[in-house]
Design a protein around this motif. Structure first.
Motif, PDB file in Angstrom:
ATOM      1  N   ASP A   1      12.971 -13.083 -28.648  1.00 10.77           N
ATOM      2  CA  ASP A   1      12.127 -14.221 -28.925  1.00 10.77           C
ATOM      3  C   ASP A   1      10.720 -14.070 -28.333  1.00 10.77           C
ATOM      4  N   ASP A   2      10.619 -13.426 -27.195  1.00  9.52           N
ATOM      5  CA  ASP A   2       9.399 -13.495 -26.412  1.00  9.52           C
ATOM      6  C   ASP A   2       8.542 -12.258 -26.612  1.00  9.52           C
ATOM      7  N   PHE A   3       7.319 -12.453 -27.092  1.00  8.32           N
ATOM      8  CA  PHE A   3       6.484 -11.281 -27.317  1.00  8.32           C
ATOM      9  C   PHE A   3       5.245 -11.290 -26.447  1.00  8.32           C
TER      10      PHE A   3
ATOM     11  N   TYR B   1       2.050  -8.643 -26.861  1.00  7.30           N
ATOM     12  CA  TYR B   1       0.882  -9.324 -27.401  1.00  7.30           C
ATOM     13  C   TYR B   1      -0.330  -9.070 -26.537  1.00  7.30           C
ATOM     14  N   MET B   2      -0.142  -9.198 -25.234  1.00  9.63           N
ATOM     15  CA  MET B   2      -1.308  -9.071 -24.384  1.00  9.63           C
ATOM     16  C   MET B   2      -1.747  -7.607 -24.250  1.00  9.63           C
ATOM     17  N   LEU B   3      -0.805  -6.694 -24.408  1.00 11.10           N
ATOM     18  CA  LEU B   3      -1.178  -5.297 -24.226  1.00 11.10           C
ATOM     19  C   LEU B   3      -1.843  -4.730 -25.481  1.00 11.10           C
ATOM     20  N   THR B   4      -1.149  -4.816 -26.608  1.00  4.95           N
ATOM     21  CA  THR B   4      -1.690  -4.130 -27.774  1.00  4.95           C
ATOM     22  C   THR B   4      -1.682  -4.969 -29.040  1.00  4.95           C
TER      23      THR B   4
ATOM     24  N   GLU C   1       5.050  -3.521 -32.661  1.00  5.96           N
ATOM     25  CA  GLU C   1       5.115  -4.801 -33.346  1.00  5.96           C
ATOM     26  C   GLU C   1       6.546  -5.314 -33.336  1.00  5.96           C
ATOM     27  N   LEU C   2       6.852  -6.134 -32.367  1.00  8.87           N
ATOM     28  CA  LEU C   2       8.176  -6.731 -32.329  1.00  8.87           C
ATOM     29  C   LEU C   2       8.334  -7.678 -33.498  1.00  8.87           C
TER      30      LEU C   2
END
Lengths: 298, 289, 445
Positions: B228-230, B234-237, B246-247
């Motif tokens: 659930d948690d990305f 997200y913050m890295l790339t 891309e989760l």
């Protein structure tokens, strides 16, 4: 028998293993704690930066700025409402805690003591009900909250967060209740209490540890949650700390460090962590008693 | 007989508050989101005003979507490795906590639980200060030691995301494991010792089977969290070079809130839920719940 | 206590709570209230909301409404944090709870209008004397399909910053105004040669800016198609290829690993930087996190030049804006308009734009400290040649794809410019649809 036992403990206490164990522990500590080094150094650094730097001079400037209310950003100064934020976060966390404790205790007790066909399926369903990623549910949840009047309402925020952690907490509570033998209750029944009284007089006190653990976990949930207040809260005087920090600190991919005073943010973050630490300290002994499922004897 | 049944009903009524909350705030939005996934609704623009039912078209498109399948692979990689690390770290630390030979349990417990207690908003910022290529702590230490600086936020983004996730998430398995370990009666071990069982035998034949169920349940809960948690990727790339990080949850977010294709994004969300659900069931079956 | 007593206690508590809340609820409804009209203003928390409070816009507005129109108005501020603000506003509109007057950026304006969320301001604007004070490009920026939907307060074009001290040390002329991209690359290469300790001689990776600099139209309104293959677009890829791969004056890692370019510039590790005008005070200004002492002597600025190829303009920049829009579902459009007028007043605009180095959108806001600031005076000249980005549905996708291709292929793998353009065209065709993209001769899809 004795000989065997002491052979075992002797081998465990081999100085070699012990030393290796401590070395590994030391590395683990470094892995765990290294991000916090930046936090603490920057908080006491009047010229904080987003990266680890040894401060030229240590000062309490940042903490003072938080409580007095302004930062030293020159013409673009803005104030920080720390006291308000703390109060709001407390309201949210307390609401979450209260709702979670009451509902999960009730449901956990029932799950523990009641047997019905399809019970396993039901318990599974409870766990899996929250499986849709939160962002997909965002817009529907938003509309729902508007209907219920939760917008700009700290209690509403607490309720939503509570409903999110509920499945896990019900399982935890059930585990704790399972650990209270029925004999205890039956004793109470023999002494003339009925179910309700025995619940209050006997079971609840025995489940004290469980309540404390759930209290800690739900408090942390409510205290640290960012997305729910982001959607629902719209007045600055109702911002919890998570929104407060975000309003003066942002990191967006591609946009590096906006208008920020990192020292102040670090100081704020430390203050943000203190209540969690306090509650952890109160509850720490009971954290090792979590029972997620009955253990089977082979 | 009647007395018991009334009591049972009374007891069953204890479920009501929890069920109400879950029904209203979890089930209804889920159903609503499923409804979105059957439309071509957009968050903004013409399709916001006039969405139309397109049935299973979104899912058909998903099946042909190259990026979707890549994302599935990425998600499995991330979730499985995270799961492994979270449990491994949790196990190691719980062993420290429950062992008899290491001192300083209070300090250990406090340090171990520190990441768990940090509020979520702070975690990305804490780690950026460590992982940044030029000024981050990690690379500075590496350079001090004469080792080459690594590109943690780009080349090794997946590794970094998993590392941060493991750091933030080992606490729950640790608590579950430690609790489970301490609740195994000592007698089992003593008897096994008498029978001449080796440490390994004791571990695999006594410890593991007994903590099987808490472990599996914990794994399901952790898997649900990770899928659930990305935040970290997200913050890295933000999805990484060419969707390498891309989760699925990030992909759903991109589709729904960046490209504004809410219907499509909801369909992805539904697929995520289905995967997690099936995996959860499989795990429980395997453990013979 | 027996069970009966316990049950009675519980029942009485429930009754008390129920009774109490019913009374509260009913008195709340029936409490006689004067007819106060409430309108809501949505803006960013912290800096932005504080500014409005500091300038006392709201009390003055409420007084004005009472004195001029005899209407009792209360303005309530809704805020959201800066992080994810635009997404929040969109979500609010989608859920139907956005404010009456909303602070928002210009990028999603076309889509927001298409969704029916914004009030048409044209009738108000036509009767408004001040409207002529707004720069034509700013008027245009707030217009969609011939109707006005937003009034802007701030705008910030992209310019070229350079470190005068590094230039002098490398023997480059100061002040410096590059005439075309070759000039920029030349200067960067000189820096790389003579000052090898400068890690990043140049950072100019702004694909959209380069596209405009190449003279590319990007979108053809006549057939509604985006241009995804053309000679001018190829120039863009070539420029970045030269900078990052051929001459290595822009290490790819800077963009890929998101190095903090503002900090690098502060530390003198970056010599030429393309960035927005707000960096002048918000990053390098006195007291700011990346403060540069002696900013006026150390930091130079120049217009971003064109590619130098035929058909390209002399200089290029683009600018969006931030300003106010009115919710189409507002119950008090006239009042909302009055509030908007106060919020975009000249003195407010000047007071806001000066410390943050944004440009004001109206001529009569060039007053006070804003008017005296050398940098802002120079920056205002960029508005003369500034272009508007295409404001159609799908442009943000076009932009993102271009950015992605440059990141994932050109920078990460060193793909040739021609190949990059092919890849970009393919992706655009996929995402936008074959009927919305086209190629200019001599290329074809």
């Amino acid at each position: 028998m004795r000989g065997e036992k002491s052979r075992l403990s002797r081998s465990l206490a081999e100085p070699g293993i012990k030393i290796i164990g401590y070395i590994v522990l030391a590395f683990m500590f470094i892995y765990i704690l290294n991000p916090f080094v930046w936090l603490f150094l920057t908080a006491f650094n009047p010229h904080g930066s987003p990266f680890l730097e040894l401060p030229e001079n240590l000062a309490l400037d940042n903490f003072i700025a938080i409580f007095v209310g302004t930062t030293k950003m020159g013409a673009a100064a803005h104030s920080i409402y720390m006291a308000t934020w703390i109060k709001n976060s407390l309201i949210v966390a307390a609401t979450t805690m209260f709702i979670v404790i009451v509902t999960s205790a009730m449901a956990g007790y029932a799950l523990s003591r009641l047997d019905f066909p399809g019970k396993n399926l039901f318990m599974l369903g409870l766990l899996l009900i929250g499986f849709m990623p939160s962002l997909t549910k965002l817009l529907p949840l938003y509309k729902l909250c508007i209907i219920f009047g939760f917008v700009n309402n700290l209690f509403g925020v607490g309720i939503i967060i509570a409903s999110g952690t509920l499945p896990t907490q019900i399982w935890v509570m059930k585990g704790f209740f399972d650990g209270i033998p029925r004999e205890l209750e039956e004793q109470a029944w023999i002494c003339g209490c009925n179910r309700l009284t025995s619940l209050f007089r006997v079971v609840l006190p025995a489940a004290g540890p469980g309540v404390m653990v759930v209290a800690l976990m739900s408090f942390l949930s409510g205290w640290g949650n960012f997305t729910v207040p982001l959607i629902l809260i719209r007045s600055e005087d109702l911002y919890p700390i998570s929104l407060g920090i975000a309003s003066i600190f942002t990191h967006h991919p591609g946009e590096v460090g906006l208008v920020v005073d990192y020292g102040v943010v670090a100081a704020l973050s430390i203050i943000y962590m203190i209540p969690s630490l306090i509650i952890y300290y109160v509850v720490r002994r009971h954290l090792l008693k979590i029972r997620l499922a009955r253990m089977e004897v082979r | 007989m009647i007395k018991i049944r009334r009591e049972d009903v009374f007891l069953a009524s204890f479920f009501i508050p929890a069920l109400i909350l879950l029904f209203i705030f979890q089930l209804i939005p889920t159903v609503w989101a499923i409804q979105f996934s059957l439309t071509d609704m957009a968050l903004i623009g013409k399709k916001f005003l006039n969405p139309s039912y397109v049935g299973l078209m979104n899912f058909q498109r998903l099946a042909e979507d190259r990026i979707f399948w890549k994302s599935v692979g990425v998600t499995f990689e991330y979730c499985l490795i995270s799961l492994m690390w979270r449990f491994t770290l949790g196990l190691i630390f719980s062993l420290y906590l429950t062992s008899k030979i290491f001192k300083g349990k209070t300090i250990m417990a406090a340090v171990f639980l520190f990441p768990w207690i940090t509020p979520g908003v702070l975690k990305p910022f804490l780690w950026i200060s460590v992982l940044d290529t030029k000024y981050g702590t990690a690379n500075r230490i590496l350079q001090l030691l004469g080792l080459p600086a690594q590109s943690w936020v780009y080349e090794r983004a997946m590794l970094s995301a998993i590392a941060i996730n493991s750091w933030a998430g080992y606490a729950f398995p640790m608590l579950v494991l430690a609790s489970a370990l301490t609740s195994i009666p000592k007698e089992y071990y003593e008897i096994a010792e008498i029978c001449g069982a080796s440490r390994w035998y004791r571990f695999t034949r006594i410890t593991l089977p007994l903590i099987k169920f808490p472990l599996v349940l914990c794994a399901i809960m952790i898997f649900k969290e990770d899928i659930d948690d990305f935040t970290y990727v997200y913050m890295l790339t933000d999805g990484g070079p060419n969707y390498r990080t891309e989760l699925l949850s990030l992909y759903a977010y991109h589709k729904a809130f960046v490209y504004y294709k809410l219907g499509y994004g909801s369909a992805i969300g539904l697929v995520i839920a289905a995967i997690a659900f099936i995996l959860g069931l499989a795990q429980l079956k395997a453990a013979k719940f | 206590m027996s069970t009966l007593e316990k049950a009675l206690a519980i029942i009485s508590i429930i009754l008390a709570i129920g009774w109490g809340s019913t009374i509260y609820y009913y008195t709340a409804i029936y409490r006689p209230t004067p007819t106060i009209i409430t309108i809501t203003l949505e803006t960013k928390a912290g800096l932005w909301a504080d500014f409005i409070r500091r300038m006392e816009v709201i009390p003055k507005f409420e007084d004005r409404m009472w004195n001029e129109k005899g209407v009792l108005v209360r303005v309530r501020m809704i805020t959201a944090p800066h992080r994810g603000y635009a997404d929040k506003v969109i979500a609010d509109f989608a859920a139907g709870v956005a404010g009456d007057v909303v602070w928002m950026k210009s990028d999603p304006l076309p889509e927001m209008v298409e969704s029916g969320w914004l009030l048409d301001l044209t009738p108000y604007v036509q009767k408004w004397d001040d409207w002529s004070q707004f720069y034509p490009s700013m008027q245009e920026l707030g217009t969609y399909n011939g109707k006005v939907y937003a009034i802007w307060v701030e705008t910030a074009p992209q310019v070229v910053y350079y470190r005068k001290d590094l230039f002098k040390a490398a023997g480059l002329p100061v002040p410096w105004q590059p005439k075309n991209w070759d000039d920029i690359i030349e200067a960067a290469r000189t820096i790389k040669e003579r000052l090898p300790e400068v890690d990043v001689p140049l950072y100019a990776i702004n694909p959209v800016l380069a596209a405009i600099g190449a003279g590319e139209k990007i979108y053809d309104p006549e057939d509604g198609k985006f241009i995804v293959k053309s000679e001018r677009l190829l120039e863009v890829f070539k420029f970045f290829y030269d900078a990052s791969i051929k001459y290595s004056v822009t290490p790819p890692a800077v963009k890929l690993e998101k190095w903090d370019t503002r900090k690098l510039f502060q530390d003198g590790e970056l010599a030429i930087l393309v960035d927005g005008t707000w960096c002048w005070s918000e990053k390098w200004g006195p007291g700011m996190p990346y403060e540069i002492k002696n900013r006026e002597e150390v930091v130079g600025y120049a217009h971003f030049p064109s590619s130098g190829k035929p058909g390209a303009p002399q200089y290029a920049t683009y600018t969006g804006g931030y300003g106010y829009m009115i919710n189409s579902k507002t119950k008090h459009p006239d009042l909302a308009w009055e509030l908007l007028k106060d919020l975009v007043a000249p003195d407010i605009a000047a007071e806001w734009n000066y410390p943050t180095s944004h440009l004001a959108c109206r001529k009569d806001a060039v007053i006070g400290k804003y008017a005296e600031d050398e940098f802002l005076k120079w920056a205002t000249t960029t508005l003369e040649y500034s272009s508007l980005l295409p404001r159609v549905e799908g442009f943000s996708t076009w932009k993102k794809l271009l950015d992605d291709v440059i990141k994932d292929y050109l920078l990460a793998q060193g793909t040739t410019p021609e190949e990059c353009m092919n890849i970009f065209a393919e992706k655009a065709k996929e995402e936008l649809g074959a009927d919305r993209v086209k190629a200019l001769p001599p290329y074809s899809l």
